[in-house]
Motif scaffolding. Sequence first.
Motif, PDB file in Angstrom:
ATOM      1  N   VAL A  64       0.851  -1.183   0.000  1.00  0.00           N
ATOM      2  CA  VAL A  64       0.000   0.000   0.000  1.00  0.00           C
ATOM      3  C   VAL A  64       0.891   1.239   0.000  1.00  0.00           C
ATOM      4  O   VAL A  64       2.060   1.161   0.363  1.00  0.00           O
ATOM      5  N   THR A  65       0.354   2.353  -0.427  1.00  0.00           N
ATOM      6  CA  THR A  65       1.104   3.591  -0.274  1.00  0.00           C
ATOM      7  C   THR A  65       0.277   4.508   0.594  1.00  0.00           C
ATOM      8  O   THR A  65      -0.943   4.476   0.576  1.00  0.00           O
ATOM      9  N   ILE A  70       5.853   3.963   0.721  1.00  0.00           N
ATOM     10  CA  ILE A  70       5.261   2.731   0.228  1.00  0.00           C
ATOM     11  C   ILE A  70       5.490   1.693   1.322  1.00  0.00           C
ATOM     12  O   ILE A  70       6.594   1.596   1.857  1.00  0.00           O
ATOM     13  N   SER A  91       8.493  -4.482  -7.074  1.00  0.00           N
ATOM     14  CA  SER A  91       7.609  -4.904  -5.989  1.00  0.00           C
ATOM     15  C   SER A  91       7.811  -6.362  -5.605  1.00  0.00           C
ATOM     16  O   SER A  91       7.817  -6.716  -4.428  1.00  0.00           O
TER      17      SER A  91
ATOM     18  N   ARG B 332      -1.537  -8.631  -9.825  1.00  0.00           N
ATOM     19  CA  ARG B 332      -1.670  -7.219 -10.184  1.00  0.00           C
ATOM     20  C   ARG B 332      -0.891  -6.912 -11.459  1.00  0.00           C
ATOM     21  O   ARG B 332      -1.347  -6.173 -12.313  1.00  0.00           O
ATOM     22  N   TYR B 609      -0.018  -0.745  -8.091  1.00  0.00           N
ATOM     23  CA  TYR B 609      -1.031   0.262  -7.797  1.00  0.00           C
ATOM     24  C   TYR B 609      -1.816   0.646  -9.026  1.00  0.00           C
ATOM     25  O   TYR B 609      -2.860   1.251  -8.941  1.00  0.00           O
ATOM     26  N   LYS B 611      -1.129   2.945 -11.078  1.00  0.00           N
ATOM     27  CA  LYS B 611      -1.119   4.401 -11.167  1.00  0.00           C
ATOM     28  C   LYS B 611       0.309   4.791 -11.502  1.00  0.00           C
ATOM     29  O   LYS B 611       1.233   4.106 -11.103  1.00  0.00           O
ATOM     30  N   GLU B 661      -6.340   8.394 -11.468  1.00  0.00           N
ATOM     31  CA  GLU B 661      -6.852   7.086 -11.059  1.00  0.00           C
ATOM     32  C   GLU B 661      -6.973   6.315 -12.360  1.00  0.00           C
ATOM     33  O   GLU B 661      -7.847   6.552 -13.169  1.00  0.00           O
TER      34      GLU B 661
END
Lengths: 440, 948
Positions: A64-65, A70, A91, B332, B609, B611, B661
């Motif tokens: 999560v950030t 982070i 990651s 992801r 993420y 993003k 987003e």
Amino acid sequence: YSFCTLLGSRKQTAMINSLFIMSTGGCIVIEKHWKGMLPRHVADDYYSDFVLPHENPKDVVPIVTSGKFIFAHVLHCDLIFLAVLQGESPSMMIIEILQRIVDIFDKYFEDVNEDTIRDNFVTAYSILEEVLDNGFPMSIETSVLKELVPPPSISRLLHNLRPGDAPVNPTSFGVESQSTPWRKHGIRYSNNEIFFDMTEEIHSIVDADGRIISASVQGILDCNCRLTGMPDVVIQLRNPELLENAAFHACVRKSRYAQDSSICFIPPDGQFTLATYDVGGDQQFQPPFYVKPQIGFGDGSGRVSIMAGMRGSFVPTDKKDGQVQDLKLTVPLPSSVDSCTIDQSHGSAMFDYSTRELVWEIGRLSNSKSSSTPTLTATLHIRSDAERPSVTPPVLIEYNQTGGSFSGLKVETVNILNEGYKPYKGVRTFTKAGHFVVRS
Amino acid sequence: ATVSVLYWYRVPVMEVTARIAGKLHQEIQKRTKKSDAKFFSTTKRGEAHELKEDLNSGDKEREKNAVKKIIASMTLGRDVSNLFTDVVKLSRTRNMELKKLVYLYIMSNAKLQRDKAILTVNTFVHDSQHDNATIRALAIRTMLCIRVGNITDHCCAPLRSALSDKDPYVRKTAVLGVLKLFHTNPKLCEEQQFIAGLQKAAADKVASVVANAVLALGEILDNSNISVPITMTLITRLLNALPECTEWGQVSLLDFIARYRAKPEDAEFIINRTVPRLQHSNPSVVLSAIRCIFKSISSVPDDKKRAFCPRITPPMISLMSREPEIQYILLRNLEVILRGYPNIFTAKEIKAFFCKFTDPSYVKIEKLKVILRLLSEKNADVVLKELEEYCGEIDPAFLSAAISALGAVAIRLDRMAKRVMSILTNMLVNNLAVQVDVLSTLKNILRKYPQLFEDCVPLVIETVDLESFDNEHGKCSYIWMLGEFGGRPNTEEARACFEYYIDNFSEQPSSVKLIILTASVKYFLRSSKENECLLNSVLTQCTENEDDPDLRDRAYMYWRMLSNDKHAGKMSNLVIGSKPPIRDGSENEMDLSRLNELLNSLNTVAAVYQKPAASFLPKYGLYTEDADADDDDDDDEYDSASPVGSNPSPIAESQIPEPEEMVEQEVTPVPEPIPEPPAKSGASELDFLFGDGPTTVPAPAPAAPTSSGFLDDIFGGGSSTPAPAPAPTNTAPTMPLLLTNADGLNINGMYKRVGSSIILSLILSNSSQRVMSNFAVQFNTNILGLKNENLMQGIVINPGASAACDLTVVSVPGHVIPQHFPSQIAIKNDANVPYYFACEVPLSCAFRQDSVPDQGNFINTWKTLQEVQFFVNKPLHNITENLKGCGINFVGRHDADGATYFEGITLNGVKILFETRVVDTRTNFCVRSENPAYIGQWLTERVQQFFA
């Protein structure tokens, strides 16, 4: 496809800034900073913002950030290994590093928990110091690490008690040899031995009618090497064509494997995982036994009945009998179930109120057709004020199987080149359940 | 525990040993109790003296124990820096363990004892020339971790000699030392030519040195203006180093290789050399290799692409049986890959993504997304069966995701719709807990297949218990269905439901009120006239009792149209006309350049993420909590405008508008409360009635309908725009909205060029109930280094009013951070809460107006620079004049291949070279600059906006 390279990536590689190991209760056990101190409240804020809202810490998303940071974490038993980063990083690497730190602690402290880390904080610190430099992984190979950071005193004592262990050669300390960074020169044993453990895990989802929805077999080839000098080990496998999609330890020469499917390597010292693989081929996987659950709920009560037995069609792959052992079925029941009356023909069964799990340990499944089929029936008592459960829980299965690997893959020969001695060689194979679920 | 240690002993003798060892273990445990734990208990107040004595005792064991004790207190967060001098004295020790402990102490405490830190320098310099390579490396490593200004200067000489040390371990450590130096003091690092040292190290013969060198180079390139040519020779060298590296080294190498934009002839070579890395047991090597492959694969011919797939996908499938955290990261990333390359998996492989009961919730939800991306005609039946199974799960978040996934299947594949419908209606009856999700999904399915209404609407009306049903979203879906289908067979029941809601109208939340209004109108138009009293009741309630301007205005509008018979027919068309098609969210709604950016950033946090990194990352450099830290550039912080500049307060941070987003998380992005956009006739004229504005600009209630001429205007398409009551604050309709928030401050604005200066023209409007004053504005560091010259003074805005403000901006050299894009501006008022918004300089203002192109050197410069390509989707024939107006000057034309060359200098002095070429219906741009940050997304967006 044609525009894929139009934009250069804008990336900030910054790697791990700090590591906090905290209990799932939110208490920081140890912290380590590689790029300047971060205040503790960074971790505390993370805990209250991301961990606390979840009932079960296992549901906290790993990356999560928040604000300027982070956060990446892995959960191990009751500990959260939390990495804090200030910039873009690979990651998967962060997660894998954390996973490795967990593994290393596991090996050093034998059981990682809040107490063992506190008890061995100097070792823990030194490990973290060695494992990463400036937040980037360095020597994560346990055998090398053990030279840099001596294991805590008790294990070291045990270590020294082992016969045949040569004292650590202090001059080779830290300076890795260039072609084999995972193994240093000058290792000596009076008894040379090398052992292999081949474990195959069956992952499967079976529906209520016994049809297989998905099934895969994953194998792990572990090695414990206690050999003198710089041995070159060559393994030949039986049925190597079954070995699909193998991932090897860095020491394995992939070119040689591509040539003639022999696994050829200069091993690290001690225990390590040589390879993980999927069993391929067009083999249709059938677990050797069946489990037929029937679970239903009425108003105020429910009923579980399960039958289990060997499949008639099962033919052992090895000449040793492929017996199913330690068979254990777990049914996670809804939280409205208060109690349970259980009647089983084999093994032992119990209802664990705290987890609301019905656990049936059947043990060994007999292969002979004449013996009776294990059955279990349980009547569930549901709290009177609760609604009738709308979901039917699955049955989770654990078991071990003796004699031979599930797939028929086998280590056929082990040869040691480069060294004159004749080591003792041992190979064992296991089959067990991985994620094995029968839906009801 | 002992058993596991001795697990391998097979001879009986060994078992005896094990037993002895076990006993010993117990014994030792009894005596020492808890080995290191004892150090924790002894550090109390007043013991500093004792520790001091121990440290100076000269007895090795006492010294070591004292240092251990000190480190123990350090871990508890106590300040032990007062013992600094005494501990530092021990650093000359020959005992390795003690030395390491002392170094550990120095590293953590030097910052607290800045003036004494200099004491350690001698030891480090001495140790960096030690005979033992480990000690040399250790000294270099620790020294550069100290990060105290005056020590950093002393690091340069030892670091330089370490870079050319004979021992590779030292060189490898030194290379990372350069990176640390850059992190602490980039300027010094550059001045001292360490970048050249890194380039040399990238050509080292030892693979691990190369790996560290490219790791350092990569980070430096990303965070500075430095550029280093990346050639195929270098890439080949890195590819050769790959097999000899440690796993982490391989990750660095692969990540660096992924920077290279391969020419078609090299792409296959790179892929072939990378594919064997997929067989590595370390998942981060696998993912980095995958990133490398996807970076190069676009220039490989299609048939070969297909040939690579069977080699790429199995390793990914294998990772699906690793720890859940690893699965999550893979999933992801996979979602990003599948957006660009949807067909890499075979139909059979989808099974690897089926959810297991024991998976954590976040993994299950990601698996669902991937399953939906892999959904095809071939596997639809299996997928549907699987999804049906998930509908029996307990976890509510997953259950709700599974239900909307079912909806997505139905919307994507027509033949599945009926089956999905029956599964859902079944659930509606049997599982009360999921009613809301089921209703919303049913509604989406009905939007696509209105003909299926008989299968579900009667059942819905029968099942839902109005009294106990209390969920805003659920009600919206439910009432929408009533409005849409209530007028068909079962009118009576529908009417009863309407009556219920109209009777309880005032208790409903406003989104539900809106939908009741629209649905009643629809219901009225579809059913017979006898329902008029129902409709009248709604309209009266809306116009008389409601404060919400949205609701009131819409009711007025309906009323006006209904009261005029002439338009009733048109009205049916308008209100129950055709709707825009619903999508299931699986299309590539992400635009191509963003998708490419994400594909490029596979295996980064940005990809997880989904993003761009710039949208959530802070600036590069050291973390500082105290704003007055003297070795940091503190002018980058929002020190005057905002109190949060250096203190991460979650509340303030969360107000930063999320600029990009990038991924629609919702499978079916259909907001309920919005009425269907009107169909065809008169649509554009009605826009102002439906307008986007009302929430921010409350218009006064329109007067009662006066003449039919007004309606004629609405429908007739007359050229005059009949604003019913011009909104007083909406004076600058052309300026884009930059900021809007709950506190009532709205900002519109844009940059413009006035004479030779650049002005940021802002309109601040106040829709709150209080007076706003004391405005202050602050520009964060940004890509052009823009900063305001004049302050926002004397602005006072009364409630409902607005004020204009022009800020003259100039580019300030120290204010440039190329990565800080989108540019962020902070504004605050007397409420003292900073608001952040982004405003980008358009192309017309981004370049210096007075620059003179350097035609002589253009070709030579052009050849040395990195290139980025993009295009504008129209042929720009008068591009020369257009760009000249922006300050980008014509340099020359290559008549043979139709290329035109331009050159411009950005406000902060970065030279950008352009090559443009009109090809058929579009114009291709090739841009080059010595600083890649200025030709990436920033420039692409600027140019495309300018020519849009």
